[in-house]
Design a protein around this motif. Structure first.
Motif, mmCIF file in Angstrom:
data_model
loop_
_atom_site.group_PDB
_atom_site.id
_atom_site.type_symbol
_atom_site.label_atom_id
_atom_site.label_comp_id
_atom_site.label_asym_id
_atom_site.label_seq_id
_atom_site.Cartn_x
_atom_site.Cartn_y
_atom_site.Cartn_z
ATOM 1 N N LEU A 207 0.882 -1.015 -0.059
ATOM 2 C CA LEU A 207 0.089 0.049 -0.079
ATOM 3 C C LEU A 207 1.063 1.391 -0.153
ATOM 4 O O LEU A 207 1.921 1.407 0.466
ATOM 5 N N TYR A 208 0.404 2.434 -0.594
ATOM 6 C CA TYR A 208 0.954 3.715 -0.332
ATOM 7 C C TYR A 208 -0.224 4.776 -0.578
ATOM 8 O O TYR A 208 -1.357 4.510 -1.296
ATOM 9 N N ALA B 49 -8.059 9.434 6.649
ATOM 10 C CA ALA B 49 -8.882 10.330 7.452
ATOM 11 C C ALA B 49 -7.898 11.284 8.547
ATOM 12 O O ALA B 49 -8.388 12.275 8.754
ATOM 13 N N MET B 50 -7.089 10.739 8.646
ATOM 14 C CA MET B 50 -6.230 11.565 9.811
ATOM 15 C C MET B 50 -4.867 12.549 9.117
ATOM 16 O O MET B 50 -4.675 13.612 9.991
ATOM 17 N N ALA B 51 -4.442 12.244 7.972
ATOM 18 C CA ALA B 51 -3.145 12.671 7.842
ATOM 19 C C ALA B 51 -3.388 14.157 7.220
ATOM 20 O O ALA B 51 -2.237 14.708 7.297
ATOM 21 N N ARG C 274 2.387 14.514 3.346
ATOM 22 C CA ARG C 274 2.648 13.171 4.094
ATOM 23 C C ARG C 274 2.461 12.086 3.394
ATOM 24 O O ARG C 274 1.340 11.944 2.524
ATOM 25 N N LEU C 275 3.121 11.078 3.269
ATOM 26 C CA LEU C 275 3.057 9.527 2.683
ATOM 27 C C LEU C 275 3.238 8.758 3.691
ATOM 28 O O LEU C 275 3.747 8.599 4.773
ATOM 29 N N LEU D 7 5.912 9.275 6.423
ATOM 30 C CA LEU D 7 6.817 10.308 6.009
ATOM 31 C C LEU D 7 6.147 11.764 6.185
ATOM 32 O O LEU D 7 4.725 11.728 5.858
ATOM 33 N N GLU D 8 6.735 12.737 6.448
ATOM 34 C CA GLU D 8 6.367 14.066 6.640
ATOM 35 C C GLU D 8 7.319 14.991 5.773
ATOM 36 O O GLU D 8 8.679 14.994 6.452
#
Length: 371
Positions: free
Chosen positions: A162-163, A199-201, A173-174, A242-243
């Motif tokens: 997944l990605y 939902a959160m990123a 963000r990834l 990641l951010e």
């Protein structure tokens, strides 16, 4: 670019069928002519069954039935021409040819029905894959992105890799991850993690809180009644979260048991090995100190390669793992799509096109930093 394991219509184009049908027609003509010209002791007409049999390999039941009828008619004509049509043996040959042709038509009709069902299943799988694993955008903020998903099974559309990417006001963000196991359980867990990430990123919460949210979302499934599927309640997901801020030349990373990203820059290739890797998602409750993020340089022109273990665990015919880090020097500099395409070709060449696990590749390249 997001590459899909494509699926095309299983039927041949009409023009190709029209060309190929000439072959059984020639077979009928040549066998009939040979049977008429040959001595009475030489029987060629039983070979006419080859015409509908070969037609069934490239045409549907209707055309196969037409060729079968033509073959039966040719056998009747040949026997009538020789004056042997009324003989019991010759009548048996005609009836046998008709019955076998009918069986071939029946088998072709059943095959066509199965092919239509397969096409419908693949179409549903393709839609489900596009909903589950949406193609990454080509550009997000200061980042250029390219990606490829390689399914281990030919024709498979959904797997456990997944990605995804998401934006806050000034940050990208990834996530890239790999679900333990395979089958529907892996698909369900991948869907769960991706849904929780999306939902959160987008919210401006710390990256460690985002990782904890993903772990909680996956762990919460184990409080539900046990599933009957093998491996249910035992799943975990390795992931790199990641951010990348728009205004700082860095990347922040929370590594949850996933193969570390690789940075490519003019100075060379560097694996972003963290000092405090976390447990995979779904096992975070076993760790006492929670999640920690680490910061690495990521400046303009740098590339960042994210991948799943299906890449580094891909073997060639001699059992040698794919040497990802050794391949990379000198491959950057022409954009992320070029790197993804080159890695894809090299990986397929290494494995001979036979992968034992799904694999995903994502390449990021930074263009500009607002200081």
């Amino acid at each position: 670019m997001h590459m899909w394991q494509g699926h095309s219509d299983l039927r041949r184009p009409r023009w190709r069928t029209r060309v190929l049908v000439v072959i059984p027609l020639l077979v009928i003509g040549l066998i009939t002519l040979g049977d008429v010209l040959a001595p009475a002791s030489v029987r060629l007409s039983p070979l006419l069954i080859a015409a509908p049999a070969m037609t069934a390999s490239f045409a549907g039941p209707l055309l196969t039935a037409c060729i079968g009828l033509l073959a039966v008619g040719a056998q009747i004509v040949a026997n009538a021409y020789e004056g042997f049509l009324g003989l019991p043996g010759r009548l048996t040959e005609v009836i046998t040819l008709a019955l076998v042709s009918a069986m071939i038509v029946l088998f072709r009709a059943v095959l066509d029905r199965h092919m239509r069902e397969l096409n419908r299943v693949r179409a549903v799988a393709d839609v489900a894959q596009r909903v589950l694993l949406r193609p990454l955008p080509v550009r997000v903020g200061p980042l250029l992105i390219a990606s490829v998903y390689l399914a281990a099974e030919p024709g498979a559309e959904i797997g456990g890799d997944l990605y995804a990417a998401a934006r806050t006001s000034n940050t990208t963000r990834l996530i890239i991850g790999d679900v333990r196991g395979s089958g529907l359980t892996a698909v369900a867990d991948a869907s769960l993690v991706l849904g929780a990430f999306r939902a959160m990123a987008h919210w401006p919460v710390p990256l460690t809180d985002l990782a904890a949210h993903l772990d909680t979302a996956l762990s919460a499934e184990r409080t539900e009644p046990p599933d009957k599927a093998p491996g249910a309640g035992e799943s975990f997901v390795t992931a790199a979260v990641l951010e990348i801020p728009d205004d700082q030349p860095v990347v922040r990373l929370v590594n949850c048991g996933h193969p570390p990203p690789i940075a490519l820059r003019d100075s060379g290739v560097k694996t972003l090995e963290g000092y405090a890797p976390a447990l995979p998602l779904g096992l975070g409750h076993l760790a006492a100190d929670g999640y920690h993020s680490e910061v690495f340089p990521f400046d303009e022109g740098d590339q960042l390669l994210l991948y799943t273990d299906g890449v580094i665990e891909a073997r060639n015919s001699e059992g040698t793992f794919y040497p990802l880090v050794e391949r990379l020097p000198g491959w950057n500099g022409d954009g992320p799509q070029h790197l993804v395409d080159r890695l894809h070709r090299d990986l397929v060449s290494h494995t001979g096109g036979h992968q034992s696990d799904d694999a995903a590749l994502v390449v990021l390249e930074r263009h500009g930093v607002d200081r």
